[in-house]
Design a protein around this motif. Sequence first.
Motif, PDB file in Angstrom:
ATOM      1  N   LEU A 171       0.752  -1.233  -0.100  1.00  0.00           N
ATOM      2  CA  LEU A 171       0.090   0.006   0.115  1.00  0.00           C
ATOM      3  C   LEU A 171       0.764   1.235  -0.095  1.00  0.00           C
ATOM      4  CD1 LEU A 171      -2.834  -0.927   2.370  1.00  0.00           C
ATOM      5  CD2 LEU A 171      -3.211  -0.625  -0.301  1.00  0.00           C
ATOM      6  N   HIS A 172       2.189   1.114   0.230  1.00  0.00           N
ATOM      7  CA  HIS A 172       3.022   2.454   0.346  1.00  0.00           C
ATOM      8  C   HIS A 172       3.235   2.801  -1.121  1.00  0.00           C
ATOM      9  CE1 HIS A 172       5.884  -0.872  -0.402  1.00  0.00           C
ATOM     10  NE2 HIS A 172       6.597  -0.297  -1.162  1.00  0.00           N
ATOM     11  N   HIS A 173       2.796   1.931  -2.034  1.00  0.00           N
ATOM     12  CA  HIS A 173       2.808   2.302  -3.615  1.00  0.00           C
ATOM     13  C   HIS A 173       1.543   3.462  -4.005  1.00  0.00           C
ATOM     14  CE1 HIS A 173       6.205  -0.062  -4.670  1.00  0.00           C
ATOM     15  NE2 HIS A 173       5.599  -1.016  -4.115  1.00  0.00           N
ATOM     16  N   VAL A 174       0.641   3.303  -3.032  1.00  0.00           N
ATOM     17  CA  VAL A 174      -0.736   4.155  -3.475  1.00  0.00           C
ATOM     18  C   VAL A 174      -0.789   5.038  -2.019  1.00  0.00           C
ATOM     19  CG1 VAL A 174      -1.738   2.624  -4.816  1.00  0.00           C
ATOM     20  CG2 VAL A 174      -2.058   2.256  -2.561  1.00  0.00           C
ATOM     21  N   ASN A 175       0.184   5.990  -1.964  1.00  0.00           N
ATOM     22  CA  ASN A 175       0.138   6.679  -0.684  1.00  0.00           C
ATOM     23  C   ASN A 175      -1.050   7.900  -1.073  1.00  0.00           C
ATOM     24  OD1 ASN A 175       1.134   8.376  -2.701  1.00  0.00           O
ATOM     25  ND2 ASN A 175       3.553   8.097  -1.643  1.00  0.00           N
ATOM     26  N   GLN A 176      -1.787   7.849  -2.193  1.00  0.00           N
ATOM     27  CA  GLN A 176      -2.761   8.781  -2.166  1.00  0.00           C
ATOM     28  C   GLN A 176      -4.085   8.173  -1.985  1.00  0.00           C
ATOM     29  OE1 GLN A 176      -2.198  12.337  -2.477  1.00  0.00           O
ATOM     30  NE2 GLN A 176      -0.090  11.482  -2.548  1.00  0.00           N
ATOM     31  N   LEU A 177      -4.084   6.799  -1.469  1.00  0.00           N
ATOM     32  CA  LEU A 177      -5.247   6.051  -1.042  1.00  0.00           C
ATOM     33  C   LEU A 177      -6.537   6.910  -0.114  1.00  0.00           C
ATOM     34  CD1 LEU A 177      -6.765   3.516  -1.895  1.00  0.00           C
ATOM     35  CD2 LEU A 177      -5.765   2.511   0.235  1.00  0.00           C
ATOM     36  N   LYS A 178      -7.546   6.984  -0.453  1.00  0.00           N
ATOM     37  CA  LYS A 178      -8.623   7.853   0.574  1.00  0.00           C
ATOM     38  C   LYS A 178      -9.352   7.068   0.874  1.00  0.00           C
ATOM     39  CE  LYS A 178      -7.295  12.252  -1.450  1.00  0.00           C
ATOM     40  NZ  LYS A 178      -8.092  13.649  -2.145  1.00  0.00           N
ATOM     41  N   VAL A 179      -9.849   5.868   0.265  1.00  0.00           N
ATOM     42  CA  VAL A 179     -11.087   5.125   0.402  1.00  0.00           C
ATOM     43  C   VAL A 179     -10.778   3.537   0.367  1.00  0.00           C
ATOM     44  CG1 VAL A 179     -13.566   4.199   0.011  1.00  0.00           C
ATOM     45  CG2 VAL A 179     -12.792   6.901  -0.275  1.00  0.00           C
ATOM     46  N   LEU A 180     -11.230   2.884   1.248  1.00  0.00           N
ATOM     47  CA  LEU A 180     -10.897   1.278   1.467  1.00  0.00           C
ATOM     48  C   LEU A 180     -11.889   0.713   2.122  1.00  0.00           C
ATOM     49  CD1 LEU A 180      -8.914  -1.201   0.978  1.00  0.00           C
ATOM     50  CD2 LEU A 180      -7.891  -0.483   3.580  1.00  0.00           C
ATOM     51  N   ARG A 181     -12.682  -0.067   1.388  1.00  0.00           N
ATOM     52  CA  ARG A 181     -14.082  -0.884   1.537  1.00  0.00           C
ATOM     53  C   ARG A 181     -13.698  -2.154   1.438  1.00  0.00           C
ATOM     54  NH1 ARG A 181     -16.080   3.189  -2.401  1.00  0.00           N
ATOM     55  NH2 ARG A 181     -17.057   4.909  -1.325  1.00  0.00           N
ATOM     56  N   LEU A 182     -13.797  -2.929   2.455  1.00  0.00           N
ATOM     57  CA  LEU A 182     -13.610  -4.429   2.795  1.00  0.00           C
ATOM     58  C   LEU A 182     -14.876  -4.940   3.394  1.00  0.00           C
ATOM     59  CD1 LEU A 182      -9.920  -4.155   4.141  1.00  0.00           C
ATOM     60  CD2 LEU A 182     -10.730  -4.949   1.774  1.00  0.00           C
ATOM     61  N   ASN A 183     -16.064  -4.855   2.866  1.00  0.00           N
ATOM     62  CA  ASN A 183     -17.525  -5.169   3.377  1.00  0.00           C
ATOM     63  C   ASN A 183     -17.334  -6.843   3.173  1.00  0.00           C
ATOM     64  OD1 ASN A 183     -17.976  -2.684   3.773  1.00  0.00           O
ATOM     65  ND2 ASN A 183     -19.720  -2.460   2.649  1.00  0.00           N
ATOM     66  N   ASN A 184     -17.914  -7.527   4.067  1.00  0.00           N
ATOM     67  CA  ASN A 184     -18.286  -8.974   3.884  1.00  0.00           C
ATOM     68  C   ASN A 184     -17.086  -9.755   3.337  1.00  0.00           C
ATOM     69  OD1 ASN A 184     -19.629 -11.368   4.168  1.00  0.00           O
ATOM     70  ND2 ASN A 184     -20.632 -11.053   2.237  1.00  0.00           N
ATOM     71  N   ILE A 201       1.144   3.494   6.868  1.00  0.00           N
ATOM     72  CA  ILE A 201       1.569   3.874   5.589  1.00  0.00           C
ATOM     73  C   ILE A 201       0.321   4.689   4.758  1.00  0.00           C
ATOM     74  CG2 ILE A 201       2.280   2.777   3.475  1.00  0.00           C
ATOM     75  CD1 ILE A 201       2.673   0.251   4.884  1.00  0.00           C
ATOM     76  N   VAL A 202      -0.730   4.484   4.921  1.00  0.00           N
ATOM     77  CA  VAL A 202      -1.846   5.172   3.989  1.00  0.00           C
ATOM     78  C   VAL A 202      -2.358   6.374   4.901  1.00  0.00           C
ATOM     79  CG1 VAL A 202      -2.369   3.449   2.397  1.00  0.00           C
ATOM     80  CG2 VAL A 202      -3.239   3.390   4.862  1.00  0.00           C
ATOM     81  N   SER A 203      -1.580   7.523   4.853  1.00  0.00           N
ATOM     82  CA  SER A 203      -1.705   8.499   6.098  1.00  0.00           C
ATOM     83  C   SER A 203      -2.744   9.432   5.464  1.00  0.00           C
ATOM     84  CB  SER A 203      -0.502   9.413   6.046  1.00  0.00           C
ATOM     85  OG  SER A 203      -0.099   9.958   4.988  1.00  0.00           O
ATOM     86  N   GLN A 204      -3.217   9.117   4.105  1.00  0.00           N
ATOM     87  CA  GLN A 204      -4.254  10.093   3.494  1.00  0.00           C
ATOM     88  C   GLN A 204      -5.729   9.330   3.683  1.00  0.00           C
ATOM     89  OE1 GLN A 204      -3.442  13.251   2.336  1.00  0.00           O
ATOM     90  NE2 GLN A 204      -1.370  12.433   3.265  1.00  0.00           N
ATOM     91  N   LEU A 205      -5.904   8.190   4.231  1.00  0.00           N
ATOM     92  CA  LEU A 205      -7.064   7.359   4.308  1.00  0.00           C
ATOM     93  C   LEU A 205      -8.160   8.147   4.944  1.00  0.00           C
ATOM     94  CD1 LEU A 205      -8.010   4.787   3.130  1.00  0.00           C
ATOM     95  CD2 LEU A 205      -7.666   3.944   5.496  1.00  0.00           C
TER      96      LEU A 205
END
Length: 581
Positions: A171-184, A201-205
């Motif tokens: 995930l350090h490669h996508v350090n602009q990640l803002k949304v992570l959905r892991l339902n079910n 790592i994902v400080s922008q989440l």
Amino acid sequence: MEKTDDQNCQERHEEDNPKRSPFDFVIKQFQGKKCAPEERKEQPSAIKQFFKGFDFGKSEIKDRRETEETETNNAGADDQSEKQDLSVEDGLSHLTSEAESPSGEQRFNQFMEKLGKKPNSKNLDLNNCALSATDITELASLLPFLTELEEISLSWNGCVGGTLKALTVHLHHVNQLKVLRLNNCRLTAEDVISLGEAFEIVSQLEELDLSWNSNIGGKLSLLTKKLQEGCKLKCLKITDCNLTAKDGESLAEILNVMPNLEVLDLSINKNIGCSMKVIAQDLKNVPGLRELNLHMCGLKQDSLQGLDTALQHLAELRKLDISCNREIGGGFKASTAHLASLKNLEILDLHQCCVTEEDMTALSQVIPLLSSLQELNLSSNKNIGPSSDPLLGKLRFLPKLRSLTISNCGLGEESLSSLAESALHLPELEILDLSWNKCVGGNLKLLLGALKLATEIQVLRLSSCNLVAEDLALLTSLRQDGHLARLQKLDLSYNNIISDEGWAVFCQGLGAFKELSELDLSLRPSSCRDCGPWFRELLAALTQLPALAELGMQRWALSESQRKQMEGFNQDNKRNIRFDC
């Protein structure tokens, strides 16, 4: 006589090389053999080599030894040249292989195509794609090429559980990640640990949705303890995760590191109610909270009191859902002091809370003060009955109200009259649900004035209201007079006492509802009744409703001919007509 070394050498040379004339050698020197420039300088000229056999006093063995050395040098030069050629060819082959191998973007496009999805460099939507562990590994290898990625949605893929670490370590490669959905996703304890480590790592989440992962229950601290000061999370959803009281305490402890939190959804965690007082105490640390969902959280009266105290710190709250918490019934009378301070509240959901008459008295004094309220749900509070009159009569002070749901509340005629009077002052009303209130039957005319003025109404639900033919005739006449022009959904189900004549009149005027997309005429589950002579009018009306997508006709008995007509209409017009009797 014993042979000398020179003689032995000569014999061996003669066995391997047949005798040639000196002229053969001269010709060989001019056959264009490849050699390095340095080696060419050191080689004797062809003329000198030719006359070496005639030099005074020099032996033939010496000549042949020099000849052998020269040929060996030439052969070495040839080998070296061939090696260089092979090296160049290998290099070209390697470059060709690299050129032919797909780029990161091509690999990503191929991966998405395999899953039947369109590639998007910013939004990776793989919800319900039946992903395998191999797919997750492959996806992880693609992250270095998705540096612009802002959203990852892997919800409803059970195989993600147990494999999340393969993804989070990249995930350090996508350090602009803002949304992570892991339902079910059937997340495990190891997945929760990996996710916690990823927070570093994902400080922008900004949004994390872990809903419908029951194994998180009892392990939330593995995640929360990794949250750091100044966390940018704005939305945290942990619906139906089997959270425990301990998880509630862990959550409360980290609210102070989430100052930007706007949405907190803990719904359908029945055991978290025991820690709600602790959570409520720390809600003051998220003053910008806009949405709080506590549906079916096992709240009790003391939880409600703690929550009411917290509301004074939540001036920005837009939505409050505390529905399906039956044990808070009777607690509103002592816990509404700060509810009135929510001047920005737009949605209030109190359905199925066992609200008592005393609660209704308290709510009647507070709810009309919520001037920004747009949606109010009091459904399935069967005991409010006549005590709802004061509140319904004051709804006129909520001019922005768009949705009013008061189904199954045991309303009486007086309550309906109070509602009718207030509805005259609700110009923006779009949804009105009066289902399961028997008093509506025969009294729909009380709402005639309000329905005439409700130019924005799109949804009208009158299921199980004991409607009669007169009520259906009223709806038809309203539409023919130009009212209810925007009506899209009409629910008339479970009204078994309507006569065939009443259905016939309704179906004759049904074609006027041009915007109608959903219509339900189904009977009660225990019933089965012949469609009657009005079926012809219904079929004719359906051809005049271009927007109609769903029609409920369950428990109406259709003849073979009628069934075929419905099936044909279903197929030709791509509608969804439900019938089962």
